[in-house]
Design an enzyme around this catalytic site. Sequence first.
Site, PDB file in Angstrom:
ATOM      1  N   SER A 115      67.743  31.676  52.609  1.00  0.00           N
ATOM      2  CA  SER A 115      66.975  31.660  50.952  1.00  0.00           C
ATOM      3  C   SER A 115      66.346  32.843  51.633  1.00  0.00           C
ATOM      4  O   SER A 115      66.630  33.938  52.287  1.00  0.00           O
ATOM      5  CB  SER A 115      66.395  30.555  50.891  1.00  0.00           C
ATOM      6  OG  SER A 115      65.461  30.936  49.538  1.00  0.00           O
ATOM      7  N   TRP A 116      64.560  33.371  51.841  1.00  0.00           N
ATOM      8  CA  TRP A 116      64.199  34.205  52.386  1.00  0.00           C
ATOM      9  C   TRP A 116      64.477  34.367  53.545  1.00  0.00           C
ATOM     10  O   TRP A 116      64.212  35.419  53.899  1.00  0.00           O
ATOM     11  CB  TRP A 116      62.821  33.452  52.056  1.00  0.00           C
ATOM     12  CG  TRP A 116      61.527  34.027  53.510  1.00  0.00           C
ATOM     13  CD1 TRP A 116      61.236  33.507  54.851  1.00  0.00           C
ATOM     14  CD2 TRP A 116      61.709  35.445  53.421  1.00  0.00           C
ATOM     15  NE1 TRP A 116      60.572  34.375  55.268  1.00  0.00           N
ATOM     16  CE2 TRP A 116      61.046  35.773  54.818  1.00  0.00           C
ATOM     17  CE3 TRP A 116      61.986  37.028  52.827  1.00  0.00           C
ATOM     18  CZ2 TRP A 116      59.680  37.402  54.582  1.00  0.00           C
ATOM     19  CZ3 TRP A 116      61.490  38.485  53.335  1.00  0.00           C
ATOM     20  CH2 TRP A 116      60.071  38.696  54.478  1.00  0.00           C
ATOM     21  N   ASP A 151      73.522  28.027  41.263  1.00  0.00           N
ATOM     22  CA  ASP A 151      72.582  28.113  42.808  1.00  0.00           C
ATOM     23  C   ASP A 151      71.691  29.090  41.445  1.00  0.00           C
ATOM     24  O   ASP A 151      71.945  30.529  40.904  1.00  0.00           O
ATOM     25  CB  ASP A 151      72.313  28.960  44.085  1.00  0.00           C
ATOM     26  CG  ASP A 151      71.089  29.619  44.757  1.00  0.00           C
ATOM     27  OD1 ASP A 151      70.324  28.761  44.044  1.00  0.00           O
ATOM     28  OD2 ASP A 151      70.741  29.386  45.880  1.00  0.00           O
ATOM     29  N   HIS A 185      71.270  25.155  45.307  1.00  0.00           N
ATOM     30  CA  HIS A 185      70.138  25.610  46.276  1.00  0.00           C
ATOM     31  C   HIS A 185      69.912  25.331  47.300  1.00  0.00           C
ATOM     32  O   HIS A 185      69.231  25.480  48.879  1.00  0.00           O
ATOM     33  CB  HIS A 185      68.684  26.965  45.228  1.00  0.00           C
ATOM     34  CG  HIS A 185      68.213  27.446  46.716  1.00  0.00           C
ATOM     35  ND1 HIS A 185      68.506  28.792  47.272  1.00  0.00           N
ATOM     36  CD2 HIS A 185      66.794  27.491  47.137  1.00  0.00           C
ATOM     37  CE1 HIS A 185      67.884  29.394  47.975  1.00  0.00           C
ATOM     38  NE2 HIS A 185      66.505  28.763  48.005  1.00  0.00           N
ATOM     39  N   GLY A 227      61.108  30.449  52.598  1.00  0.00           N
ATOM     40  CA  GLY A 227      59.661  30.344  51.502  1.00  0.00           C
ATOM     41  C   GLY A 227      59.296  31.587  50.804  1.00  0.00           C
ATOM     42  O   GLY A 227      60.273  31.230  49.768  1.00  0.00           O
TER      43      GLY A 227
END
Length: 318
Positions: A114-115, A270, A298, A42
């Site tokens: 990711s985050w 990505d 991604h 996120g």
Amino acid sequence: MAPFPPLEPYAHGLLDVGDGNRIYWETSGNPDGKPVVCVHGGPGAGGTRNSRKGFDPEKFRIILFDQRGCGESVPNIADPAVSLEHNTTHHLIADMERLREHLGVEKWMLYGGSWGATLMLAYAERHPERVSDLVLIAAFTSTPDEVDWLYRGLGRLLPREWEAFRAGAPEAERDGDLLAAYSRLLASPDRAAQLKAARDWCAWEDAVIAHEIKGKPGQYSDRPEEELITLARMCAHYYGHHAWLEAGEILGNVHRLHDIPAVFVQGRLDLSVPLRAAWNLVQAWPSADLVVIDDSGHTGSPAMGEAVTKAIAGFEPA
């Protein structure tokens, strides 16, 4: 990732982490198995319950949680009255430690991307003695250059979509700090203004992954209104502050992780998370490996799923 059969948690709850926040957590699999905590992306997306299926339930104690302010944690920041004053990377690291202690875990494996990779790495550098190993997918480290690339530089490849994103900010702020402008809109008590900003934000996120094998219209924006606002507001808040980390802090402190094995799985296609960050970390981390998937972006691909499954299997207990 070749999933194991569907799995339901054997325990769950809301943990009081202070500042008026309670975070949702759950455990599934083998209560005596190797602990693994799934750290969602996120920020603000909430934990994906499907993550349970990536681990052998006979061998792992699978821990999921929703970071403060999102998912099933309370209160949810979709409500503009909910302050973000006590919602930073440092608070999330402390929440993870409180959860570890609450569950009686001595040391756990970290899994996410990711985050989630930013949070995993920041946590591991703060508490290396509590981490057994890591699997990181599409690793983002929230540096100023990564954030600037994602919300401005990528406009060179997607000019039409970026201009629409830029136009979502007030006219006087379109050439300034877009993330700060969006943060204000996303905290607006005017529901229509708040929701429009969330839709504009997520339309840009959709555009960035539209070319991928698993990219599809509405990948981010096809969510209930509350989830749209939560995701966009949290992203603008965290990335607007570069996750409260000094520029280069994660790479600069990677020596603290030298003895901890890790696998990075990264898609060459990505656009949102270019390969460079993972590459630099692995060059400075003797016990880390990098697996590059040529056909993946991604959102993954079958080959990326196989690589993640292999990485997890490499850390299974005997």
